[in-house]
Scaffold this motif. Structure first.
Motif, PDB file in Angstrom:
ATOM      1  N   ASP A   1      -4.097   2.539   6.641  1.00 48.87           N
ATOM      2  CA  ASP A   1      -4.269   2.749   8.106  1.00 48.87           C
ATOM      3  C   ASP A   1      -5.031   1.618   8.730  1.00 48.87           C
ATOM      4  O   ASP A   1      -4.522   1.168   9.905  1.00 48.87           O
ATOM      5  CB  ASP A   1      -5.331   3.970   8.254  1.00 48.87           C
ATOM      6  CG  ASP A   1      -4.910   5.169   8.093  1.00 48.87           C
ATOM      7  OD1 ASP A   1      -3.521   5.370   8.159  1.00 48.87           O
ATOM      8  OD2 ASP A   1      -5.545   6.334   7.865  1.00 48.87           O
ATOM      9  N   HIS A   2      -5.811   0.978   8.183  1.00 49.30           N
ATOM     10  CA  HIS A   2      -6.301  -0.274   8.512  1.00 49.30           C
ATOM     11  C   HIS A   2      -5.272  -1.540   8.839  1.00 49.30           C
ATOM     12  O   HIS A   2      -5.152  -2.118   9.807  1.00 49.30           O
ATOM     13  CB  HIS A   2      -7.473  -0.758   7.516  1.00 49.30           C
ATOM     14  CG  HIS A   2      -8.005  -2.184   8.070  1.00 49.30           C
ATOM     15  ND1 HIS A   2      -8.870  -2.342   9.103  1.00 49.30           N
ATOM     16  CD2 HIS A   2      -7.851  -3.492   7.253  1.00 49.30           C
ATOM     17  CE1 HIS A   2      -9.253  -3.681   9.264  1.00 49.30           C
ATOM     18  NE2 HIS A   2      -8.723  -4.438   8.310  1.00 49.30           N
ATOM     19  N   VAL A   3      -4.346  -1.725   7.689  1.00 47.81           N
ATOM     20  CA  VAL A   3      -3.294  -2.719   7.871  1.00 47.81           C
ATOM     21  C   VAL A   3      -2.436  -2.196   9.180  1.00 47.81           C
ATOM     22  O   VAL A   3      -1.827  -2.845   9.821  1.00 47.81           O
ATOM     23  CB  VAL A   3      -2.460  -2.760   6.830  1.00 47.81           C
ATOM     24  CG1 VAL A   3      -1.051  -3.358   6.848  1.00 47.81           C
ATOM     25  CG2 VAL A   3      -3.287  -3.219   5.450  1.00 47.81           C
ATOM     26  N   GLU A   4      -2.091  -0.972   9.238  1.00 45.49           N
ATOM     27  CA  GLU A   4      -1.160  -0.578  10.278  1.00 45.49           C
ATOM     28  C   GLU A   4      -1.843  -0.646  11.617  1.00 45.49           C
ATOM     29  O   GLU A   4      -1.117  -1.188  12.736  1.00 45.49           O
ATOM     30  CB  GLU A   4      -0.592   0.932  10.247  1.00 45.49           C
ATOM     31  CG  GLU A   4       0.151   1.010   8.904  1.00 45.49           C
ATOM     32  CD  GLU A   4       0.923   2.461   8.696  1.00 45.49           C
ATOM     33  OE1 GLU A   4       0.121   3.462   9.303  1.00 45.49           O
ATOM     34  OE2 GLU A   4       1.614   2.549   8.187  1.00 45.49           O
TER      35      GLU A   4
ATOM     36  N   PHE B   1       0.863  -1.248  -0.124  1.00 51.85           N
ATOM     37  CA  PHE B   1       0.102  -0.004   0.005  1.00 51.85           C
ATOM     38  C   PHE B   1       0.875   1.339   0.224  1.00 51.85           C
ATOM     39  O   PHE B   1       0.451   2.206  -0.655  1.00 51.85           O
ATOM     40  CB  PHE B   1      -1.017   0.014   1.264  1.00 51.85           C
ATOM     41  CG  PHE B   1      -2.315  -0.846   0.905  1.00 51.85           C
ATOM     42  CD1 PHE B   1      -3.037  -0.781  -0.178  1.00 51.85           C
ATOM     43  CD2 PHE B   1      -2.226  -1.987   1.872  1.00 51.85           C
ATOM     44  CE1 PHE B   1      -4.123  -1.636  -0.390  1.00 51.85           C
ATOM     45  CE2 PHE B   1      -3.510  -2.701   1.696  1.00 51.85           C
ATOM     46  CZ  PHE B   1      -4.326  -2.691   0.698  1.00 51.85           C
ATOM     47  N   ARG B   2       1.874   1.197   0.530  1.00 50.91           N
ATOM     48  CA  ARG B   2       2.951   2.331   0.812  1.00 50.91           C
ATOM     49  C   ARG B   2       3.198   2.606  -0.795  1.00 50.91           C
ATOM     50  O   ARG B   2       3.488   3.850  -1.313  1.00 50.91           O
ATOM     51  CB  ARG B   2       3.972   2.121   1.564  1.00 50.91           C
ATOM     52  CG  ARG B   2       3.854   2.310   2.933  1.00 50.91           C
ATOM     53  CD  ARG B   2       4.800   2.234   3.870  1.00 50.91           C
ATOM     54  NE  ARG B   2       4.689   2.284   5.086  1.00 50.91           N
ATOM     55  CZ  ARG B   2       5.420   2.074   6.193  1.00 50.91           C
ATOM     56  NH1 ARG B   2       6.567   1.569   6.083  1.00 50.91           N
ATOM     57  NH2 ARG B   2       4.976   2.428   7.556  1.00 50.91           N
ATOM     58  N   LYS B   3       3.736   1.605  -1.537  1.00 51.74           N
ATOM     59  CA  LYS B   3       4.164   1.729  -2.916  1.00 51.74           C
ATOM     60  C   LYS B   3       3.129   2.077  -3.782  1.00 51.74           C
ATOM     61  O   LYS B   3       3.257   3.154  -4.532  1.00 51.74           O
ATOM     62  CB  LYS B   3       4.457   0.462  -3.356  1.00 51.74           C
ATOM     63  CG  LYS B   3       6.118  -0.046  -2.936  1.00 51.74           C
ATOM     64  CD  LYS B   3       6.359  -1.312  -3.396  1.00 51.74           C
ATOM     65  CE  LYS B   3       7.582  -1.689  -2.895  1.00 51.74           C
ATOM     66  NZ  LYS B   3       7.986  -2.911  -3.182  1.00 51.74           N
TER      67      LYS B   3
ATOM     68  N   VAL C   1      -0.794   6.906  -6.863  1.00 53.26           N
ATOM     69  CA  VAL C   1      -2.051   7.373  -7.405  1.00 53.26           C
ATOM     70  C   VAL C   1      -2.315   8.383  -8.090  1.00 53.26           C
ATOM     71  O   VAL C   1      -1.272   9.181  -8.172  1.00 53.26           O
ATOM     72  CB  VAL C   1      -2.969   7.448  -5.899  1.00 53.26           C
ATOM     73  CG1 VAL C   1      -2.941   6.256  -5.261  1.00 53.26           C
ATOM     74  CG2 VAL C   1      -2.306   8.462  -5.033  1.00 53.26           C
ATOM     75  N   THR C   2      -3.228   8.466  -8.942  1.00 51.12           N
ATOM     76  CA  THR C   2      -3.579   9.748 -10.014  1.00 51.12           C
ATOM     77  C   THR C   2      -4.648  10.628  -9.339  1.00 51.12           C
ATOM     78  O   THR C   2      -4.724  11.900 -10.105  1.00 51.12           O
ATOM     79  CB  THR C   2      -3.708   9.279 -11.131  1.00 51.12           C
ATOM     80  OG1 THR C   2      -5.160   8.450 -11.027  1.00 51.12           O
ATOM     81  CG2 THR C   2      -2.683   8.518 -11.739  1.00 51.12           C
TER      82      THR C   2
ATOM     83  N   LEU D   1      -6.337   8.102  -3.657  1.00 48.54           N
ATOM     84  CA  LEU D   1      -5.285   8.278  -2.584  1.00 48.54           C
ATOM     85  C   LEU D   1      -6.226   8.168  -1.143  1.00 48.54           C
ATOM     86  O   LEU D   1      -5.534   7.626  -0.230  1.00 48.54           O
ATOM     87  CB  LEU D   1      -4.923   9.785  -2.431  1.00 48.54           C
ATOM     88  CG  LEU D   1      -4.046  10.190  -1.192  1.00 48.54           C
ATOM     89  CD1 LEU D   1      -2.795   9.411  -1.260  1.00 48.54           C
ATOM     90  CD2 LEU D   1      -3.842  11.816  -1.286  1.00 48.54           C
ATOM     91  N   SER D   2      -7.390   8.636  -0.997  1.00 50.55           N
ATOM     92  CA  SER D   2      -8.176   8.191   0.180  1.00 50.55           C
ATOM     93  C   SER D   2      -8.347   6.818   0.511  1.00 50.55           C
ATOM     94  O   SER D   2      -8.348   6.335   1.704  1.00 50.55           O
ATOM     95  CB  SER D   2      -9.590   8.901  -0.068  1.00 50.55           C
ATOM     96  OG  SER D   2     -10.394   8.674   0.782  1.00 50.55           O
ATOM     97  N   ALA D   3      -8.499   6.118  -0.592  1.00 46.06           N
ATOM     98  CA  ALA D   3      -8.824   4.719  -0.579  1.00 46.06           C
ATOM     99  C   ALA D   3      -7.495   3.916  -0.045  1.00 46.06           C
ATOM    100  O   ALA D   3      -7.597   2.957   0.950  1.00 46.06           O
ATOM    101  CB  ALA D   3      -9.260   4.118  -1.702  1.00 46.06           C
ATOM    102  N   VAL D   4      -6.295   4.382  -0.696  1.00 41.75           N
ATOM    103  CA  VAL D   4      -5.114   3.774  -0.375  1.00 41.75           C
ATOM    104  C   VAL D   4      -4.818   4.061   1.162  1.00 41.75           C
ATOM    105  O   VAL D   4      -4.429   3.175   2.062  1.00 41.75           O
ATOM    106  CB  VAL D   4      -3.999   4.157  -1.301  1.00 41.75           C
ATOM    107  CG1 VAL D   4      -2.564   3.734  -0.940  1.00 41.75           C
ATOM    108  CG2 VAL D   4      -4.332   3.393  -2.633  1.00 41.75           C
ATOM    109  N   VAL D   5      -4.884   5.376   1.540  1.00 39.54           N
ATOM    110  CA  VAL D   5      -4.725   5.808   2.856  1.00 39.54           C
ATOM    111  C   VAL D   5      -5.542   4.976   4.089  1.00 39.54           C
ATOM    112  O   VAL D   5      -5.061   4.651   4.844  1.00 39.54           O
ATOM    113  CB  VAL D   5      -4.761   7.233   3.054  1.00 39.54           C
ATOM    114  CG1 VAL D   5      -4.931   7.841   4.361  1.00 39.54           C
ATOM    115  CG2 VAL D   5      -3.521   7.978   2.183  1.00 39.54           C
TER     116      VAL D   5
END
Length: 82
Positions: free
Chosen positions: A45-48, A24-26, A31-32, A37-41
């Motif tokens: 956050d969930h994974v962390e 997810f960091r990569k 993101v474009t 960006l919101s979805a990846v963040v």
């Protein structure tokens, strides 16, 4: 008392989560738009959050196992003295 099996399982789960976090960091850098960006963040956050829970539990297990080893070694010393 935690088991070595629980420890091994948590270590494997934590490693999977670390790999997922790296993914997810990569992805975050690729993101474009803001929606992506919101979805990846959100995923990051969930994974962390999950990873922190696993790492906290692993730390507790290591501390409990270390304390148990100290107890066992002190019992051995007491029996040697007696």
């Amino acid at each position: 008392m935690p088991s070595h099996a629980e420890q091994a399982t948590l270590q494997k789960e934590a490693e999977v989560l670390r790999e997922e976090r790296e993914h997810f960091r990569k992805q975050k850098s690729q993101v474009t738009n803001m929606k992506q960006l919101s979805a990846v963040v959100s995923e990051l956050d969930h994974v962390e959050s999950q990873l922190k829970g696993k790492e906290d539990r692993l730390l507790a297990i290591w501390q409990e196992l270390e304390a148990a080893e100290v107890d066992v070694s002190s019992l051995g010393e007491e029996s040697d003295e007696g």
